[in-house]
Design an enzyme around this catalytic site. Structure first.
Site, PDB file in Angstrom:
ATOM      1  N   ASP A 158       0.933  -0.883  -0.039  1.00 40.53           N
ATOM      2  CA  ASP A 158      -0.027  -0.004  -0.057  1.00 40.53           C
ATOM      3  C   ASP A 158       0.913   1.317   0.072  1.00 40.53           C
ATOM      4  O   ASP A 158       0.271   2.139   0.570  1.00 40.53           O
ATOM      5  CB  ASP A 158      -1.228   0.360   1.590  1.00 40.53           C
ATOM      6  CG  ASP A 158      -1.898  -1.328   0.976  1.00 40.53           C
ATOM      7  OD1 ASP A 158      -1.539  -1.583   0.148  1.00 40.53           O
ATOM      8  OD2 ASP A 158      -3.139  -1.233   2.217  1.00 40.53           O
ATOM      9  N   LYS A 170      -7.051  -5.076  -3.317  1.00 42.53           N
ATOM     10  CA  LYS A 170      -7.736  -6.103  -2.001  1.00 42.53           C
ATOM     11  C   LYS A 170      -8.587  -4.198  -1.056  1.00 42.53           C
ATOM     12  O   LYS A 170      -8.636  -3.213  -1.174  1.00 42.53           O
ATOM     13  CB  LYS A 170      -6.977  -6.259  -0.629  1.00 42.53           C
ATOM     14  CG  LYS A 170      -5.741  -4.832  -0.063  1.00 42.53           C
ATOM     15  CD  LYS A 170      -5.117  -5.386   0.913  1.00 42.53           C
ATOM     16  CE  LYS A 170      -3.329  -4.427   0.987  1.00 42.53           C
ATOM     17  NZ  LYS A 170      -4.969  -3.607   1.541  1.00 42.53           N
ATOM     18  N   CYS A 219      -2.544  -2.518   7.384  1.00 43.06           N
ATOM     19  CA  CYS A 219      -2.265  -3.314   6.148  1.00 43.06           C
ATOM     20  C   CYS A 219      -0.805  -4.289   6.586  1.00 43.06           C
ATOM     21  O   CYS A 219      -0.787  -5.251   6.453  1.00 43.06           O
ATOM     22  CB  CYS A 219      -2.305  -3.087   5.035  1.00 43.06           C
ATOM     23  SG  CYS A 219      -3.612  -2.583   4.732  1.00 43.06           S
TER      24      CYS A 219
HETATM   25  C1  VGL Z   1      -4.523   1.134   5.779  1.00 39.63           C
HETATM   26  C2  VGL Z   1      -6.435   1.630   7.183  1.00 39.63           C
HETATM   27  C3  VGL Z   1      -6.858   2.072   6.285  1.00 39.63           C
HETATM   28  C4  VGL Z   1      -2.772   0.052   5.528  1.00 39.63           C
HETATM   29  C5  VGL Z   1      -5.884   0.291   4.955  1.00 39.63           C
HETATM   30  O1  VGL Z   1      -3.015   0.757   4.169  1.00 39.63           O
HETATM   31  O2  VGL Z   1      -2.455   0.687   6.436  1.00 39.63           O
HETATM   32  N1  VGL Z   1      -5.139   1.773   6.351  1.00 39.63           N
HETATM   33  N2  VGL Z   1      -7.276   0.907   5.278  1.00 39.63           N
END
Ligand code: VGL
Ligand code: ZN
Length: 243
Positions: A47, A145, A190
């Protein structure tokens, strides 16, 4: 298996046998020098997207700092997988979808407690793009995802319902991968959930701490996440441990 791989494996196996469970697999190798990734290892870049770096809607403090390090780490691995948080515009994890709720509050959903976030990483929007400067042309797979409206997915292995697989386990198994090295954003969401699920899927797992940045909800979330990761057999390492 090449002879030098076999020797490395035997050394690793001896180290693992000498310590409890899988906890020794990497420290033993590192104690003998830096660890050189093999074709049984994968680097999972979690991410590293515009929404999660300064200027983004769910910016992780100093999230942009890890980009050059991740680029150089990726060069050490033949196998690299990247992930993208990839939500519908009306996603259940968005505070904007719940009357009277603000970001970082929680709600109860079918699979348990859900933290609510600012809108982020909406499919096809600029914020969902990879962060500027991220440069890993040899990555072979991008896992997206969090695309089911009613289910979040911090983990890149299993959605938050703990039932729906993303397909990554099958991909890695079919490619003969045994060990996952993880980095990216955010350490305590994540990255951490993915590392724990890598262990649950039967892989060895190490998180490269200095190639991650955390959200640290409530000022304690980051240490709590490390505690849980380590308890589940995830190795906490620094990038300097890799050759
Ligand atoms: C994430 C919060 C919401 C992350 C993704 O990538 O850690 N955190 N969505
Ligand atoms: Zn998300």
């Amino acid at each position: 298996m090449h002879e030098h791989d076999r020797r490395r494996f035997l050394k690793l196996a001896a180290g693992a046998a000498a310590t409890a469970g899988s906890a020794g697999w990497l420290s033993e190798a590192i104690a003998q020098g830096k660890y050189t990734p093999t074709d049984k290892d994968v680097f999972i870049v979690v991410d590293v997207q515009k929404c999660f770096i300064p200027g983004g809607s769910l910016a992780v403090d100093k999230g942009d700092e890890i980009v050059p390090l991740i680029n150089s780490l990726a060069k050490k691995f033949a196998n690299v997988v990247m992930t993208q948080d990839w939500h519908t515009a009306d996603h259940v994890s968005f505070a904007s979808q719940h009357d009277g709720k603000k970001p970082f509050e929680t709600i109860q959903v079918a699979y348990g407690t859900q933290v609510l976030w600012p809108d982020h990483c909406v499919q096809g929007t600029e914020g969902a793009e990879f962060a500027p400067g991220l440069d890993i042309p040899h990555a072979t797979l991008v896992i997206r995802k969090g695309y089911h409206r009613d289910v979040d997915s911090y983990s890149t292995f299993l959605e938050a319902d703990k039932k729906t697989p993303t397909g990554l386990t099958g991909y890695l198994r079919q490619r003969g991968i045994k060990r996952c090295f993880l980095a990216g954003l955010a350490t305590d969401f994540c990255v951490g959930w993915s590392a724990i699920d890598a262990r649950a899927a039967g892989f060895k797992a190490a998180v490269i701490e200095d190639a991650c940045r955390g959200i640290n909800l409530g000022g304690t979330g980051l240490e709590a996440a490390w505690k849980e990761m380590v308890a589940k057999g995830v190795r906490r390492i620094q990038s300097t441990a890799l050759a």
